[in-house]
Scaffold this motif. Sequence first.
Motif, short mmCIF file in Angstrom:
data_model
loop_
_atom_site.label_atom_id
_atom_site.label_comp_id
_atom_site.label_asym_id
_atom_site.label_seq_id
_atom_site.Cartn_x
_atom_site.Cartn_y
_atom_site.Cartn_z
N THR A 264 9.30 45.67 12.33
CA THR A 264 9.64 45.92 13.55
C THR A 264 9.82 44.62 14.25
O THR A 264 8.72 43.59 14.32
CB THR A 264 8.56 46.55 14.20
OG1 THR A 264 8.14 47.73 13.88
CG2 THR A 264 8.74 46.78 15.72
N ILE A 265 11.26 44.22 14.81
CA ILE A 265 11.39 43.17 15.62
C ILE A 265 11.30 43.39 16.99
O ILE A 265 11.95 44.31 17.50
CB ILE A 265 12.92 42.68 15.10
CG1 ILE A 265 12.79 42.44 13.59
CG2 ILE A 265 13.17 41.31 15.96
CD1 ILE A 265 14.18 41.98 13.09
N VAL A 266 10.35 42.47 17.56
CA VAL A 266 10.48 42.60 19.01
C VAL A 266 10.94 41.47 19.79
O VAL A 266 11.04 40.26 19.44
CB VAL A 266 8.78 42.71 19.40
CG1 VAL A 266 8.74 42.69 20.81
CG2 VAL A 266 8.20 43.71 18.58
N ASN A 267 11.63 41.72 20.92
CA ASN A 267 12.71 40.77 21.65
C ASN A 267 11.30 40.34 22.58
O ASN A 267 11.16 40.88 23.72
CB ASN A 267 13.78 41.42 22.37
CG ASN A 267 14.61 40.27 23.11
OD1 ASN A 267 13.95 39.29 23.44
ND2 ASN A 267 15.66 40.72 23.59
N PRO A 268 11.07 38.99 22.74
CA PRO A 268 10.21 38.62 23.74
C PRO A 268 10.71 38.17 25.14
O PRO A 268 10.26 37.62 26.03
CB PRO A 268 9.64 37.17 23.12
CG PRO A 268 10.56 36.75 22.46
CD PRO A 268 11.44 37.92 21.61
N MET A 269 12.02 38.35 25.29
CA MET A 269 12.82 37.94 26.18
C MET A 269 12.63 39.13 27.57
O MET A 269 12.42 40.23 26.98
CB MET A 269 14.10 37.81 26.25
CG MET A 269 14.60 36.64 25.22
SD MET A 269 14.41 35.09 25.82
CE MET A 269 15.71 34.76 26.84
N ASN A 270 12.44 38.56 28.70
CA ASN A 270 12.48 39.66 29.87
C ASN A 270 13.88 40.32 29.84
O ASN A 270 14.74 39.32 30.26
CB ASN A 270 11.90 38.93 31.15
CG ASN A 270 11.85 39.92 32.14
OD1 ASN A 270 12.29 40.79 32.15
ND2 ASN A 270 11.21 39.42 33.30
N GLU A 271 13.99 41.53 29.80
CA GLU A 271 15.27 42.19 29.74
C GLU A 271 15.53 42.47 31.30
O GLU A 271 16.70 43.14 31.49
CB GLU A 271 15.44 43.15 28.86
CG GLU A 271 15.24 42.91 27.33
CD GLU A 271 15.13 43.84 26.42
OE1 GLU A 271 15.35 44.91 26.82
OE2 GLU A 271 15.05 43.49 25.12
N MET A 272 14.89 42.34 32.20
CA MET A 272 15.15 42.95 33.60
C MET A 272 16.08 41.70 34.18
O MET A 272 15.94 40.77 34.00
CB MET A 272 13.60 42.53 34.36
CG MET A 272 13.74 43.30 35.67
SD MET A 272 12.05 43.36 36.10
CE MET A 272 12.35 43.07 37.89
N VAL A 273 16.98 42.52 34.68
CA VAL A 273 18.19 41.68 35.28
C VAL A 273 17.67 41.34 36.89
O VAL A 273 17.44 42.18 37.53
CB VAL A 273 19.49 42.64 35.31
CG1 VAL A 273 20.67 41.76 36.14
CG2 VAL A 273 19.97 42.91 33.97
#
Length: 93
Positions: free
Chosen positions: A4-13
């Motif tokens: 499972t690859i998790v994106n650590p970036m905040n995806e909130m615009v």
Amino acid sequence: MQTTIVNPMNEMVVKAAPAPVRLQSLAGRKIGLLDISKPGGNLFLDRLETILRERYQVAEVLRVRKPTYTKNAPEQVIEQLRGADAVVEALAD
């Protein structure tokens, strides 16, 4: 085994807020100076206060200091700056 690859970036615009209206003049204004408690910040603000009073005829200068530069300013510090026409935050080192 499944990976499972998790994106650590905040995806909130985040929407940019409009810039505040610029003051036409500093004369007669109340200016807040926020010292964030980094070394040398008070020296910068001392000089800035002198310039604001002598060159720009600022009526009042509010000097406020955060307990530490590593954390956001507590509400009681922010509250002291309410009513200022503008605030300058000092960063130094």
